[in-house]
Write a protein that holds these residues in place. Structure first.
Motif, PDB file in Angstrom:
ATOM      1  N   LYS A 179      32.028  40.935  39.088  1.00 62.58           N
ATOM      2  CA  LYS A 179      31.595  40.964  40.485  1.00 62.58           C
ATOM      3  C   LYS A 179      30.146  41.427  40.619  1.00 62.58           C
ATOM      4  N   LYS A 222      40.759  38.787  37.660  1.00 64.01           N
ATOM      5  CA  LYS A 222      41.484  39.859  38.339  1.00 64.01           C
ATOM      6  C   LYS A 222      41.403  41.181  37.577  1.00 64.01           C
ATOM      7  N   ASN A 232      36.535  43.314  36.380  1.00 59.32           N
ATOM      8  CA  ASN A 232      35.850  43.545  37.652  1.00 59.32           C
ATOM      9  C   ASN A 232      34.338  43.546  37.515  1.00 59.32           C
ATOM     10  N   ASP A 234      36.730  34.949  38.600  1.00 52.73           N
ATOM     11  CA  ASP A 234      36.939  35.269  40.010  1.00 52.73           C
ATOM     12  C   ASP A 234      38.421  35.539  40.241  1.00 52.73           C
ATOM     13  N   ASP A 235      38.771  35.804  41.486  1.00 50.16           N
ATOM     14  CA  ASP A 235      40.140  36.216  41.786  1.00 50.16           C
ATOM     15  C   ASP A 235      41.159  35.103  41.582  1.00 50.16           C
ATOM     16  N   SER A 236      40.697  33.882  41.335  1.00 49.11           N
ATOM     17  CA  SER A 236      41.629  32.784  41.099  1.00 49.11           C
ATOM     18  C   SER A 236      42.089  32.710  39.648  1.00 49.11           C
TER      19      SER A 236
END
Length: 279
Positions: free
Chosen positions: A157, A151, A154, A144-146
């Motif tokens: 997602k 990052k 993708n 995830d983005d953390s």
């Protein structure tokens, strides 16, 4: 993003000239470029659709068994065209060549073999292949983005993806064996479509981070050639992915994926040759 993003990816439109249209969403990428396994799955979807358009009941039940892909360029998300040329049609095996085109360039070339999947339990399988828990462990790393991986990767997602931290020495700035262990599964609406599940499993044959990360070699590792085999329909639940290298040279390396389902049956095997990241 819809409830079934992988089904959306593999749903093709038919053009007047017999070719197919597909749209690759922005999240089916690694960084800015389309993920290699995603391109392989879209090519397999096009070959399967072309075969199923033939006036033959056995052919309408066929699935892609093998897809060998050469990457001529790196497409970006958006519209692509799939041009399928049937080389052989038969009751047991069909062969198709697929070109993935963006703009005026062919960026992916695939040779697809279609046939009928195994439906019975394996007659023989090495027990040593199954050496990881059926489901992600509590400490499994979420993309995830953390996280730095989230990052960049993708594609996470559009599915559920977890990395086994015990296999990822590079995350602690250490070196280890060139191998990773991951868990992956499609979203529920994708998992409910038998045709989508099979293409998703083939896509997962390219889901691991480059195994050379564990040897301290970081950066983009362009695939020279990727071949993926689909053996059977996966049982419901998580797919377990084990990636590894047998040889790392000074310019390129090999990487294998072995994917088993919740019962331990082998679903997908893949092998690729890739360029080492540039220092």
């Amino acid at each position: 993003m819809g409830a079934a993003p992988f089904r959306d990816l593999c749903t093709l439109g038919v053009r007047d000239d017999g070719r197919y249209d597909a749209t690759i969403a922005e999240f089916w990428t690694i960084g800015p470029k389309v993920h290699g396994g995603v391109m392989l799955a879209v090519c397999a979807a096009a070959a399967r659709q072309k075969v199923r358009e033939q006036d033959s009941e056995p052919m309408r039940a066929m699935q892609p068994l093998s897809v060998a892909v050469d990457y001529l360029g790196a497409p970006v998300p958006g519209a692509v065209i799939l041009d399928v040329n049937l080389r052989k049609t038969g009751k047991q095996i069909c062969l198709a060549d697929v070109e993935l085109i963006q703009g005026d360039r062919t960026l992916v070339r695939a040779a697809v073999t279609l046939g009928h999947l195994d439906t019975e339990p394996p007659a023989y399988q090495r027990d040593s292949l199954i050496d990881m828990p059926i489901e992600p462990t509590p400490d499994a790393i979420v993309y995830d983005d953390s996280t730095d991986m989230g990052k960049i990767v993708n594609v996470a997602k559009g599915c559920d993806l977890r990395l086994d931290p015990t296999s990822a020495a590079f995350l602690e700035q250490k070196k280890g064996e060139p191998s990773f262990r991951l868990w992956i599964r499609p979203f529920e609406d994708d998992a409910n479509d038998p045709d989508v599940v099979l293409l998703f499993a083939m896509m997962a044959g390219d889901i691991s981070p480059p195994v050379v990360f564990n040897r301290g070699m970081f950066g983009w590792s362009p695939t020279i050639q990727l071949t993926t085999y689909l053996q059977r329909k996966p049982a419901p639940g998580w797919l377990r992915v084990m990636s590894s290298a047998k040889s790392i040279g000074v310019g390129n390396f090999d990487e294998d994926h072995l994917i088993v389902d919740s019962t331990g049956a082998v679903i997908v095997q893949s092998r690729q040759l890739a360029l080492l990241p540039r220092s």
